[in-house]
Design a protein around this motif. Structure first.
Motif, PDB file in Angstrom:
ATOM      1  N   TYR A 239       1.736   6.094  -1.466  1.00 10.06           N
ATOM      2  CA  TYR A 239       2.585   7.231  -1.097  1.00 10.06           C
ATOM      3  C   TYR A 239       3.737   7.453  -2.084  1.00 10.06           C
ATOM      4  N   ASP A 240       4.400   6.373  -2.475  1.00 10.57           N
ATOM      5  CA  ASP A 240       5.549   6.507  -3.370  1.00 10.57           C
ATOM      6  C   ASP A 240       5.163   6.488  -4.843  1.00 10.57           C
ATOM      7  N   GLU A 241       3.907   6.124  -5.129  1.00  9.10           N
ATOM      8  CA  GLU A 241       3.385   6.034  -6.502  1.00  9.10           C
ATOM      9  C   GLU A 241       4.283   5.177  -7.392  1.00  9.10           C
ATOM     10  N   MET A 242       4.805   4.116  -6.806  1.00  4.61           N
ATOM     11  CA  MET A 242       5.688   3.220  -7.547  1.00  4.61           C
ATOM     12  C   MET A 242       4.859   2.367  -8.511  1.00  4.61           C
ATOM     13  N   PRO A 243       5.288   2.265  -9.756  1.00  4.56           N
ATOM     14  CA  PRO A 243       4.572   1.417 -10.717  1.00  4.56           C
ATOM     15  C   PRO A 243       4.622  -0.052 -10.292  1.00  4.56           C
ATOM     16  N   TYR A 244       3.585  -0.803 -10.663  1.00  3.77           N
ATOM     17  CA  TYR A 244       3.524  -2.221 -10.303  1.00  3.77           C
ATOM     18  C   TYR A 244       4.730  -2.991 -10.841  1.00  3.77           C
ATOM     19  N   GLU A 245       5.183  -2.637 -12.027  1.00  4.33           N
ATOM     20  CA  GLU A 245       6.324  -3.330 -12.625  1.00  4.33           C
ATOM     21  C   GLU A 245       7.564  -3.205 -11.738  1.00  4.33           C
ATOM     22  N   GLU A 246       7.798  -2.010 -11.232  1.00  5.63           N
ATOM     23  CA  GLU A 246       8.957  -1.794 -10.364  1.00  5.63           C
ATOM     24  C   GLU A 246       8.748  -2.453  -9.002  1.00  5.63           C
TER      25      GLU A 246
ATOM     26  N   PHE B 118       0.830  -1.200   0.000  1.00  5.01           N
ATOM     27  CA  PHE B 118       0.000   0.000   0.000  1.00  5.01           C
ATOM     28  C   PHE B 118       0.869   1.258   0.000  1.00  5.01           C
ATOM     29  N   SER B 119       1.882   1.285   0.836  1.00  5.86           N
ATOM     30  CA  SER B 119       2.741   2.476   0.934  1.00  5.86           C
ATOM     31  C   SER B 119       3.511   2.738  -0.358  1.00  5.86           C
ATOM     32  N   LEU B 120       4.050   1.681  -0.937  1.00  8.54           N
ATOM     33  CA  LEU B 120       4.794   1.871  -2.183  1.00  8.54           C
ATOM     34  C   LEU B 120       3.894   2.413  -3.287  1.00  8.54           C
ATOM     35  N   ARG B 121       2.677   1.917  -3.351  1.00  9.01           N
ATOM     36  CA  ARG B 121       1.769   2.344  -4.422  1.00  9.01           C
ATOM     37  C   ARG B 121       1.131   3.696  -4.106  1.00  9.01           C
TER      38      ARG B 121
ATOM     39  N   ALA C 259      -3.727  -7.295  -6.888  1.00  9.37           N
ATOM     40  CA  ALA C 259      -4.764  -7.887  -6.038  1.00  9.37           C
ATOM     41  C   ALA C 259      -4.585  -7.440  -4.586  1.00  9.37           C
ATOM     42  N   SER C 260      -3.346  -7.453  -4.116  1.00 14.37           N
ATOM     43  CA  SER C 260      -3.067  -7.039  -2.744  1.00 14.37           C
ATOM     44  C   SER C 260      -3.455  -5.578  -2.526  1.00 14.37           C
ATOM     45  N   TYR C 261      -3.074  -4.717  -3.455  1.00 17.26           N
ATOM     46  CA  TYR C 261      -3.400  -3.300  -3.326  1.00 17.26           C
ATOM     47  C   TYR C 261      -4.919  -3.100  -3.336  1.00 17.26           C
ATOM     48  N   HIS C 262      -5.601  -3.813  -4.212  1.00 15.82           N
ATOM     49  CA  HIS C 262      -7.067  -3.723  -4.278  1.00 15.82           C
ATOM     50  C   HIS C 262      -7.684  -4.111  -2.934  1.00 15.82           C
ATOM     51  N   HIS C 263      -7.220  -5.222  -2.359  1.00 17.07           N
ATOM     52  CA  HIS C 263      -7.740  -5.662  -1.059  1.00 17.07           C
ATOM     53  C   HIS C 263      -7.390  -4.662   0.042  1.00 17.07           C
TER      54      HIS C 263
END
Length: 120
Positions: A83-90, A78-81, A104-108
């Protein structure tokens, strides 16, 4: 640095090391601690509420409390996506897991946080 194989960017490699070290440290602290995880989470929630330096509205406070209730690996995702707006690929390279699992994890995570905010 001699272990860096240049399969990814230096930033990604270092981020993966930092993430893995942090997760290892948290797991070690859990095993060493005689305090339950629930007590730690309640303590963190109470610190957020009581801190005179925490200057945020009620919704932000609820968000922070909701994030604290997520399992450690979900907090990282959650934090990487968020707050850090890190792309899923990275994120996939950093956390060494599939993009699909991360999505899936981020969605949940978002659903759990949304439910907490709406119900508390």
């Amino acid at each position: 640095m001699e272990n860096f194989r240049e399969d990814s960017q230096l930033y990604t490699w270092l981020y993966r090391i930092a993430t893995n070290e942090s997760l290892t440290f948290i797991e070690q602290q859990k095993r060493k601690s005689s305090v339950s995880l629930g007590d730690v989470e309640n303590g963190l929630s109470n610190k957020l509420k009581a801190s005179e330096h925490f200057d945020a509205n009620k919704l932000e406070w609820k968000l922070q409390v909701a994030i604290q209730q997520l399992p450690e690996k979900q907090k990282v995702v959650f934090s990487l996506r968020y707050y850090d707006e890190m792309p899923y690929e990275e994120m996939s390279r950093v956390l060494e897991t599939s993009e699909g699992a991360l999505k899936a994890s981020y969605h949940h995570d978002v659903k759990k946080i949304e439910e907490f905010i709406l119900n508390n």
